[in-house]
Design a protein around this motif. Structure first.
Motif, short mmCIF file in Angstrom:
data_model
loop_
_atom_site.label_atom_id
_atom_site.label_comp_id
_atom_site.label_asym_id
_atom_site.label_seq_id
_atom_site.Cartn_x
_atom_site.Cartn_y
_atom_site.Cartn_z
N THR A 6 0.88 -1.33 0.03
CA THR A 6 -0.08 -0.04 -0.14
C THR A 6 0.79 1.21 -0.02
OG1 THR A 6 -1.79 -1.42 1.32
CG2 THR A 6 -1.92 1.20 1.26
N THR A 7 1.84 1.13 0.87
CA THR A 7 2.89 2.55 0.92
C THR A 7 3.56 2.62 -0.52
OG1 THR A 7 3.20 1.92 3.15
CG2 THR A 7 4.86 3.44 2.08
N ILE A 8 3.95 1.56 -1.29
CA ILE A 8 4.48 1.80 -2.49
C ILE A 8 3.49 2.08 -3.44
CG2 ILE A 8 5.60 0.45 -4.31
CD1 ILE A 8 6.72 -1.44 -2.30
N ARG A 9 2.35 1.49 -3.37
CA ARG A 9 1.43 1.94 -4.49
C ARG A 9 0.79 3.35 -4.40
NH1 ARG A 9 -0.92 -1.59 -8.02
NH2 ARG A 9 -0.62 -3.68 -7.63
N THR A 10 0.62 3.91 -3.00
CA THR A 10 0.03 5.19 -2.73
C THR A 10 1.13 6.29 -3.09
OG1 THR A 10 0.27 4.89 -0.36
CG2 THR A 10 -1.78 4.37 -1.46
N ARG A 11 2.38 6.13 -2.74
CA ARG A 11 3.41 7.16 -2.69
C ARG A 11 3.44 7.94 -3.98
NH1 ARG A 11 7.34 8.92 -5.20
NH2 ARG A 11 7.10 7.13 -6.47
N ARG A 12 3.36 9.06 -3.50
CA ARG A 12 3.67 10.25 -4.74
C ARG A 12 4.49 11.43 -4.42
NH1 ARG A 12 0.25 11.46 -8.66
NH2 ARG A 12 2.13 11.80 -9.46
N THR A 13 5.18 11.77 -5.55
CA THR A 13 6.13 12.91 -5.48
C THR A 13 5.18 14.15 -5.15
OG1 THR A 13 7.71 12.27 -7.10
CG2 THR A 13 7.53 14.46 -6.83
N ALA A 14 5.64 14.93 -4.03
CA ALA A 14 4.85 16.02 -3.96
C ALA A 14 5.58 17.32 -4.61
CB ALA A 14 4.75 16.21 -2.38
N TYR A 15 5.04 18.47 -4.46
CA TYR A 15 5.91 19.61 -5.00
C TYR A 15 5.57 20.73 -4.12
CZ TYR A 15 5.72 16.49 -8.94
OH TYR A 15 6.03 15.39 -10.00
N ASP A 16 4.56 20.77 -3.22
CA ASP A 16 4.22 21.85 -2.43
C ASP A 16 4.24 21.31 -0.78
OD1 ASP A 16 3.79 24.45 -2.44
OD2 ASP A 16 1.73 24.28 -2.68
N PHE A 17 4.99 21.92 0.01
CA PHE A 17 5.46 21.35 1.15
C PHE A 17 5.10 22.61 2.17
CE2 PHE A 17 8.08 19.16 -1.64
CZ PHE A 17 7.86 18.09 -1.45
N ALA A 18 4.63 22.24 3.45
CA ALA A 18 4.66 23.02 4.62
C ALA A 18 6.18 23.36 4.91
CB ALA A 18 4.05 22.39 5.85
N SER A 19 6.40 24.60 5.46
CA SER A 19 7.61 24.90 5.71
C SER A 19 8.01 24.70 7.17
CB SER A 19 8.10 26.50 5.45
OG SER A 19 7.02 27.19 6.06
N THR A 20 7.25 23.93 7.73
CA THR A 20 7.47 23.56 9.32
C THR A 20 8.61 22.64 9.13
OG1 THR A 20 5.06 23.45 9.42
CG2 THR A 20 6.23 22.48 11.28
N PRO A 21 9.84 23.21 9.99
CA PRO A 21 11.04 22.32 10.00
C PRO A 21 10.69 20.89 10.61
CG PRO A 21 11.28 24.38 11.41
CD PRO A 21 9.76 24.21 11.10
N LEU A 22 11.52 19.83 9.97
CA LEU A 22 11.56 18.32 10.49
C LEU A 22 12.67 18.44 11.37
CD1 LEU A 22 10.46 16.48 7.16
CD2 LEU A 22 9.09 17.50 9.08
N SER A 23 12.72 17.60 12.17
CA SER A 23 13.64 17.12 13.20
C SER A 23 14.72 16.37 12.63
CB SER A 23 13.13 16.47 14.41
OG SER A 23 13.97 15.48 14.73
N PRO A 24 16.14 17.22 12.60
CA PRO A 24 17.16 16.57 12.09
C PRO A 24 17.52 15.08 12.64
CG PRO A 24 17.75 18.64 12.67
CD PRO A 24 16.55 18.58 13.25
#
Ligand SMILES: Cc1cc2nc3c(=O)[nH]c(=O)nc-3n(C[C@H](O)[C@H](O)[C@H](O)COP(=O)(O)O)c2cc1C
Length: 182
Positions: A6-24
């Motif tokens: 399911t993860t493989i089938r549904t994954r998509r490239t995104a182009y627009d992201f929230a700028s909320t920083p992700l933890s290093p």
């Protein structure tokens, strides 16, 4: 269907992201899992580089200059390279840069790790855009990330919470992709 399928089938490239920083720490953890990838000769060619705010600003400036400069180009470059949750570079260090076959193998191992990472992100409600556009060919960008002359730049990965998920893609049929010889 399995969770993985399911993860493989549904994954998509995104182009627009929230700028909320992700933890290093999260990114490091996901990269550590992602490199559990097939790797002929166990060369460990992968080098993931997380770009902090200063290096992202440098990248945006380089991209804007490459696009001709000016306020509009700069605003576009800032939106693309700075306003994301995280920005990762990936390059392959080849064990034998003089041997094209091994360079290909090391690149292929990194591509496997890249897809592992994209799937791990997707599983957590995050997404990525794998970028290999002309900015990734700038010598300054290679230098910025530490990618040496004989290394293979795999891409820049814009990462974050996707603001929009593209519609599912109509994939080519399995008929074309799979042949069963007698
Ligand atoms: C090696 C490689 C390079 C890519 N380079 C870019 C790129 O420069 N810009 C971009 O928008 N997407 C890039 N992509 C993402 C593809 O365009 C994307 O995977 C394709 O459109 C299929 O969409 P999906 O990922 O949602 O299945 C790249 C993907 C790969 C595997």
């Amino acid at each position: 269907m399995s969770q993985l399928a399911t993860t493989i089938r549904t994954r998509r490239t995104a182009y627009d992201f929230a700028s909320t920083p992700l933890s290093p720490d999260l990114l490091r953890e996901l990269c550590e899992v992602a490199i559990c990838a097939p790797n002929h000769r166990r060369t460990a060619p992968w080098r993931f580089v997380l770009l902090g705010s200063e290096s992202r600003a440098t990248l945006a400036r380089l991209a804007a200059e490459q696009a001709g400069g000016g306020v509009e180009a700069y605003a576009k470059a800032v939106a693309k390279w700075e306003k994301v949750g995280a920005l990762l570079a990936l390059y392959a260090v080849s064990s034998r840069p003089d041997d094209l076959e091994l360079v290909r193998e090391d690149y292929a191992a990194c591509a496997c790790a890249a897809q592992n990472l994209q799937l791990l992100l997707w599983e957590r409600g995050l997404a990525a855009q794998w970028c290999t556009g002309k900015v990734t060919r700038l010598p300054e960008v290679r230098r910025l990330t530490g990618c040496g002359e004989s290394d293979t730049f795999v891409g820049l990965f814009r990462i974050g919470v996707p603001l929009e998920i593209p519609d599912p893609i109509r994939r080519h049929s399995g008929e074309q992709a799979f042949k069963h010889l007698p």
